[in-house]
Enzyme design. Structure first.
Site, mmCIF file in Angstrom:
data_model
loop_
_atom_site.group_PDB
_atom_site.id
_atom_site.type_symbol
_atom_site.label_atom_id
_atom_site.label_comp_id
_atom_site.label_asym_id
_atom_site.label_seq_id
_atom_site.Cartn_x
_atom_site.Cartn_y
_atom_site.Cartn_z
ATOM 1 N N LYS A 116 1.000 -0.931 -0.644
ATOM 2 C CA LYS A 116 -0.219 -0.007 -0.190
ATOM 3 C C LYS A 116 0.401 1.272 0.394
ATOM 4 C CE LYS A 116 -4.626 -1.580 2.115
ATOM 5 N NZ LYS A 116 -4.051 -2.740 1.600
ATOM 6 N N ARG A 297 -6.500 -7.656 -10.743
ATOM 7 C CA ARG A 297 -7.127 -9.170 -11.210
ATOM 8 C C ARG A 297 -8.883 -9.043 -11.570
ATOM 9 N NH1 ARG A 297 -10.764 -9.304 -7.248
ATOM 10 N NH2 ARG A 297 -9.393 -9.314 -4.812
#
Length: 621
Positions: A116, A297
């Site tokens: 992150k 994804r």
């Protein structure tokens, strides 16, 4: 286009990929664990290969077993679906090194967006707005506390390698910071093997808005508009919709452009999702929406995007992986109508969302909307994987129409004996605040109790009474209700529904569905399922004058403690006894002030679901 495709996943996403691959004439290879050997996706693939025991780490999470199956089957490509190995950069590299086409994001992009703090630094450099906070490498407690003070409380401490709500703590006061930091680090280390954290401003009324992006190997990159995923429970999505309500065209243009920038910044290829967090306290505005993370994804909620664009995102994935250009340019992608996706889970909201496992002896899913499911009636829900039964996708010309279709679809779902959240989904879909789009990520925390049915509707109770009291042999003297020599006919019938005894009117026309499943009669009412029966004599006698104080075990289990004795005076809410089931304890409490009647169990007694364990009688005034 590749000739064959191995699907390194299971359940509904495996079936979803098989459908599109078959349409394209691609041979499909399924892989399956011992627990999944009988599931539909295994039967529907052209070839199926067993890859190991039921635990995911020994089957679906084993790169070696997946690659071995690919070599054995001669698969030209591997599609990872979502979850499992779909965002594992090392696995993606291993696939490509083996000369197999990887239907997913480039390994470098997966790594770039995997942490992150690094991802946010990359986004800042690309001109994508990020949530105000601290992303530095100095992880000393004093430095982190000082940064939190500078940001201003409340703040969020988040694990750098986090996901799924793990390694995340809200801190409202400086004096709580050290304790919450230590707790967050312990959880992050256990879950991800990395205890580093970042600090962010806490958004009081957050909306979770994400943008679907797609890029090809030729340098083209587009968005397919946004989805709103704000309806969550413990950071897990429950209902998603597209487009995002309250998002005007100007703000949409800003965040969609930012999403494309983000994808280009990591030389992205394939399907991806850029997730943003919005401060919705004063509506949705471009300067109050910030980058949160990227999912490299396909997403679980991709069907809502397919519904509003008319595009097949799996087809896009397969074309891009084959080296073809994107099927459409940005100005050719249009948005039509509104769509919702509700996630049907095997869990019991009325029992604290306890997971539910077992055989689906009865499963009725709606026919009026799109349903993506990995199971069918007779299949088993096991404890090894995600408890999703199906995704219910409703599309309409506008939000109100789509939501009405979703509500009707969820209300008609029937699942037994596995418990489900269908009733919760149906209630959310008709909730006035949800219908008015007054939502943020705290919606279920605020509304949860009112959205979980604790007993059937009055109409459903009367339906149960009518069915149970029906005289099957035509003998009027055997009837449970009806003719009386003196006075009006008594049409009331005492019945047991779930945990409680009710009076129902036996002459009402049936308006709910009642199905006999094995030896159990089940009442289905607005997505909820209730076992129904005529009470035995001891239950009726125990409940006379007790004000429905018959306490029944809500689940099969072991009585581990009894906290009262016959004749004790108890107050409403007092604990009577505790039942242990599925490694969790469930306390049964007094429904009102009263006196303990007959105790039917003692410590160490094994009880069945709906077994009478104790009665409480209201004290006389």
């Amino acid at each position: 286009m590749m000739e064959s495709l191995l699907i390194a996943n299971r359940g509904e996403i495996a079936r979803r990929i098989i459908r599109t691959a078959r349409m394209l004439g691609i041979r499909t290879i399924a892989v399956y664990s011992e627990a999944d050997a009988g599931l539909p996706f295994v039967r529907e693939a052209d070839e199926a290969i067993a890859i190991g025991p039921s635990p995911a780490r020994e089957s679906y999470l084993s790169p070696q077993r997946i690659l071995e199956a690919a070599r054995k089957s001669g698969a030209a490509a591997i599609h990872p679906g979502y979850g499992f190995l779909s965002e594992n950069a090392d696995f993606a590299e291993a696939v490509e090194k083996a000369g197999i086409v990887w239907v997913g994001a480039p390994p470098a992009a997966i790594r770039a967006m995997g942490l992150k703090d690094a991802a946010k630094e990359l986004m800042q450099a690309a001109g994508v707005p990020v949530t105000p906070g601290y992303l530095g490498s100095d992880q000393g407690e004093e430095r982190l506390a000082a940064e939190a003070e500078a940001i201003g409380y409340p703040v969020l401490i988040k694990a750098v390698a986090g996901g799924g709500g793990k390694g995340m703590r809200r801190v409202d006061r400086a004096q709580d910071f050290a304790e919450r930091l230590a707790s967050c680090r312990r959880e992050a280390a256990a879950a991800f093997g990395d205890d580093r954290v970042l600090i962010e401003r806490y958004i009081a009324n957050p909306r979770h808005i994400e943008v679907q992006v797609f890029a090809d190997k030729l340098g083209n990159c587009v968005h397919l508009f946004e989805r709103d995923c704000s309806l969550q429970r413990r950071h897990q999505k429950v209902i998603e919709e597209a487009p995002a309500p309250g998002l005007d065209a100007a703000t949409r243009a800003v965040i969609c452009e930012a999403a494309v920038k983000a994808a280009r910044a990591v030389a992205y290829v394939g399907a991806g999702t850029i997730e943003f967090i919005a401060d919705a306290s004063q509506g949705l505005h471009p300067d109050r929406i910030w980058f949160m993370e990227m999912n490299t994804r396909l997403q679980v909620e991709h069907p809502v995007t397919e519904a509003i664009t008319g595009e097949d995102l799996v087809l896009w994935q397969l074309k891009v992986a084959s080296g073809e250009p994107l099927p459409k340019s940005q100005d050719e992608i249009a948005m039509n109508g509104w769509a919702f996706e509700a996630r049907l889970y095997a869990e019991n909201p009325a029992a604290g969302y306890l997971p539910s496992t077992g055989r689906l002896d009865h499963l009725l899913l709606p026919q009026s909307v799109r349903v993506d499911s990995g199971v069918e009636q007779g299949d088993e829900i096991t404890a090894f994987y995600d408890p999703m039964i199906a995704k219910i996708i409703a599309h309409g010309p506008d939000r109100e129409a789509a939501l009405s279709k979703l509500a009707a679809a969820c209300a008609g779902i029937e699942v037994w004996p596995v418990r489900s959240n269908a009733g919760l989904l149906a209630r959310i879909a008709v909730d006035p605040d949800f219908r008015a789009a007054r939502i943020d990520t705290g919606f279920l925390d605020r509304h949860g109790d009112s959205l979980v049915a604790t007993e059937p509707s009055e109409i459903a109770i009367d339906t149960a009474a009518a069915i149970l009291s029906r005289n099957t042999d035509g003998d009027p003297w055997a009837a449970l209700a009806g003719f009386r020599i003196a006075g009006a006919d008594d049409n009331r019938v005492r019945i047991r529904i779930g945990d409680h005894l009710f009076w129902g009117q036996s002459r009402r026309r049936p308006e709910a569905d009642i199905v006999t499943i094995g030896e159990t009669t089940v009442l289905f009412d607005a997505g909820n399922a209730w076992p129904i029966s005529l009470p035995v004599a001891s239950e009726v006698e125990a409940s006379q004058g007790a004000g429905d104080g018959a306490i029944l075990s809500p689940m099969p289990g072991l009585v581990i403690s009894v906290d009262v004795a016959e004749g004790d005076h108890v107050a409403k809410g007092d604990r009577l006894l505790t039942v242990e089931a599925m490694k969790m304890e469930h306390s049964l409490r007094a429904p009102f002030d009263g006196i303990i009647g007959k105790l039917q169990v003692s410590g160490g007694t094994r009880v069945s679901e709906n077994q009478l364990v104790v009665t409480v009688t209201k004290e006389q005034d």
